[in-house]
Design a protein around this motif. Structure first.
Motif, short mmCIF file in Angstrom:
data_model
loop_
_atom_site.label_atom_id
_atom_site.label_comp_id
_atom_site.label_asym_id
_atom_site.label_seq_id
_atom_site.Cartn_x
_atom_site.Cartn_y
_atom_site.Cartn_z
N UNK A 162 0.17 10.72 -20.84
CA UNK A 162 0.94 11.79 -21.48
C UNK A 162 1.44 12.79 -20.45
N UNK A 163 0.57 13.20 -19.53
CA UNK A 163 0.95 14.17 -18.50
C UNK A 163 1.97 13.57 -17.53
N UNK A 164 1.85 12.28 -17.24
CA UNK A 164 2.82 11.60 -16.38
C UNK A 164 4.20 11.61 -17.03
N UNK A 165 4.25 11.30 -18.32
CA UNK A 165 5.53 11.32 -19.05
C UNK A 165 6.15 12.71 -19.02
N UNK A 166 5.32 13.73 -19.25
CA UNK A 166 5.83 15.12 -19.23
C UNK A 166 6.30 15.50 -17.83
N UNK A 167 5.58 15.06 -16.81
CA UNK A 167 5.96 15.34 -15.43
C UNK A 167 7.33 14.72 -15.12
N UNK A 168 7.50 13.47 -15.55
CA UNK A 168 8.77 12.80 -15.31
C UNK A 168 9.93 13.49 -16.01
N UNK A 169 9.71 13.91 -17.25
CA UNK A 169 10.77 14.60 -18.00
C UNK A 169 11.14 15.92 -17.36
N UNK A 170 10.13 16.65 -16.89
CA UNK A 170 10.42 17.98 -16.32
C UNK A 170 10.89 17.92 -14.87
N UNK A 198 -17.33 8.32 -15.56
CA UNK A 198 -16.78 8.43 -14.20
C UNK A 198 -15.33 7.94 -14.11
N UNK A 199 -14.74 7.67 -15.27
CA UNK A 199 -13.37 7.17 -15.31
C UNK A 199 -12.39 8.27 -15.69
N UNK A 200 -11.18 8.11 -15.19
CA UNK A 200 -10.11 9.03 -15.57
C UNK A 200 -9.82 8.88 -17.07
N UNK A 205 -5.65 18.63 -15.37
CA UNK A 205 -5.97 18.08 -16.69
C UNK A 205 -7.18 17.16 -16.69
N UNK A 206 -7.52 16.59 -15.51
CA UNK A 206 -8.62 15.64 -15.45
C UNK A 206 -9.33 15.77 -14.10
N UNK A 207 -10.57 16.23 -14.13
CA UNK A 207 -11.30 16.44 -12.87
C UNK A 207 -11.77 15.13 -12.23
N UNK A 208 -11.53 13.99 -12.87
CA UNK A 208 -11.87 12.69 -12.26
C UNK A 208 -10.80 12.24 -11.26
N UNK A 209 -9.66 12.92 -11.23
CA UNK A 209 -8.61 12.61 -10.26
C UNK A 209 -9.11 13.11 -8.90
N UNK A 250 0.84 -1.19 0.00
CA UNK A 250 0.00 0.00 0.00
C UNK A 250 0.88 1.24 0.00
N UNK A 251 0.44 2.22 -0.75
CA UNK A 251 1.18 3.48 -0.89
C UNK A 251 0.22 4.65 -0.72
N UNK A 252 0.79 5.79 -0.35
CA UNK A 252 0.03 7.03 -0.48
C UNK A 252 0.72 7.84 -1.57
N UNK A 253 -0.05 8.70 -2.19
CA UNK A 253 0.44 9.43 -3.35
C UNK A 253 0.67 10.89 -2.98
N UNK A 254 1.71 11.45 -3.53
CA UNK A 254 2.11 12.83 -3.28
C UNK A 254 1.01 13.80 -3.71
N UNK A 255 0.65 14.68 -2.79
CA UNK A 255 -0.44 15.63 -3.06
C UNK A 255 -0.12 16.59 -4.20
N UNK A 256 1.14 16.98 -4.33
CA UNK A 256 1.52 17.88 -5.44
C UNK A 256 1.28 17.20 -6.79
N UNK A 257 1.56 15.90 -6.85
CA UNK A 257 1.34 15.18 -8.10
C UNK A 257 -0.16 15.07 -8.40
N UNK A 258 -0.96 14.80 -7.37
CA UNK A 258 -2.42 14.76 -7.55
C UNK A 258 -2.91 16.11 -8.08
N UNK A 259 -2.44 17.19 -7.47
CA UNK A 259 -2.84 18.53 -7.91
C UNK A 259 -2.43 18.79 -9.36
N UNK A 260 -1.25 18.31 -9.73
CA UNK A 260 -0.78 18.44 -11.11
C UNK A 260 -1.74 17.74 -12.07
N UNK A 261 -2.10 16.50 -11.76
CA UNK A 261 -3.00 15.74 -12.64
C UNK A 261 -4.41 16.33 -12.68
N UNK A 262 -4.86 16.87 -11.55
CA UNK A 262 -6.21 17.45 -11.49
C UNK A 262 -6.37 18.65 -12.43
#
Length: 163
Positions: A153-161, A144-146, A20-24, A6-18
Motif C-alpha cells: 500500500x505504501x509503495x503504491x502511494x509512494x509511486x503515485x506521489x 520478524x517479517x515485514x 511504517x514498518x520497523x522490520x525494514x 543485483x541492485x542497491x536500494x535508494x536510502x530515501x525510499x528505505x527511510x520512507x518505508x521504515x
C-alpha cells in the motif's frame, strides 16, 4: 526467464518505508549498501535483500521458510522475510559500481548461484508468501517479517506521489 541482477536500494525510499514498518532494515553504509535481487510478485517489483556469509548461515535449517541459503549458506542468504515492494526508479544496478575485488567476487558468486537456482528460490518465495498471507506462519517467523500488505500500500502511494 530473465537473469537476476543485483541492485542497491535508494536510502530515501528505505527511510520512507521504515516510517511504517520497523522490520525494514537500515542501509549499512555506502561501501556495503543494502543489496538484493529484484523480481515481480503480486503485481509489485520486490527487492529481496542478501546477507553476506556468516557462520550462523551454515547452521540455519534448509526448512527455514523465510531464508534462502546461497550455496548451503557458504555464500550468505536471501532474506525472504524482509523483501520490499519497490519502484524500479528506487533501485540501481550494483555490479558496475563495486571497486573492491574481493567483495565483487563474492557478489558475482552469489549472483551466479541465484541465477542457477532461481526456480528453487522463487518456489520458496511463493511458499513463504502463501503462508504469510494465509496466516499460516509460525509466530516467530511472522514477527520478524515485514508487513507486506502495508508496504505494498505504501509503495503504491509512494509511486503515485512521486510520478
Amino acid at each position: 526467464m530473465k537473469n537476476l541482477k543485483l541492485y542497491y536500494i535508494n536510502e530515501d525510499y528505505i527511510d520512507y518505508l521504515r516510517k511504517y514498518d520497523n522490520k525494514v532494515s537500515y542501509n549499512k553504509d555506502n561501501s556495503r549498501p543494502y543489496i538484493g535481487i529484484v523480481f515481480v510478485f503480486n503485481g509489485f517489483n520486490y527487492f529481496a535483500p542478501l546477507a553476506s556469509p556468516k557462520p550462523k548461515h551454515l547452521k540455519i535449517s534448509n526448512k527455514a521458510v523465510d531464508i534462502f541459503k546461497i550455496q548451503s549458506g557458504k555464500l550468505g542468504v536471501v532474506n525472504i522475510n524482509n523483501m520490499l515492494p519497490t519502484p524500479m526508479k528506487c533501485v540501481n544496478e550494483l555490479m558496475p559500481l563495486i571497486k573492491d575485488e574481493k567483495y565483487k567476487k563474492l557478489l558475482e558468486n552469489q549472483l551466479t548461484y541465484l541465477n542457477n537456482h532461481k526456480m528453487k528460490l522463487f518456489a520458496k518465495i511463493n511458499t513463504f508468501q502463501k503462508q504469510y498471507r494465509n496466516n499460516f506462519l509460525d509466530y516467530k517467523v511472522k514477527n520478524r517479517s515485514c508487513n507486506f500488505e502495508l508496504l505494498e500500500d505504501k509503495c503504491s502511494k509512494y509511486q503515485k506521489s512521486n510520478n
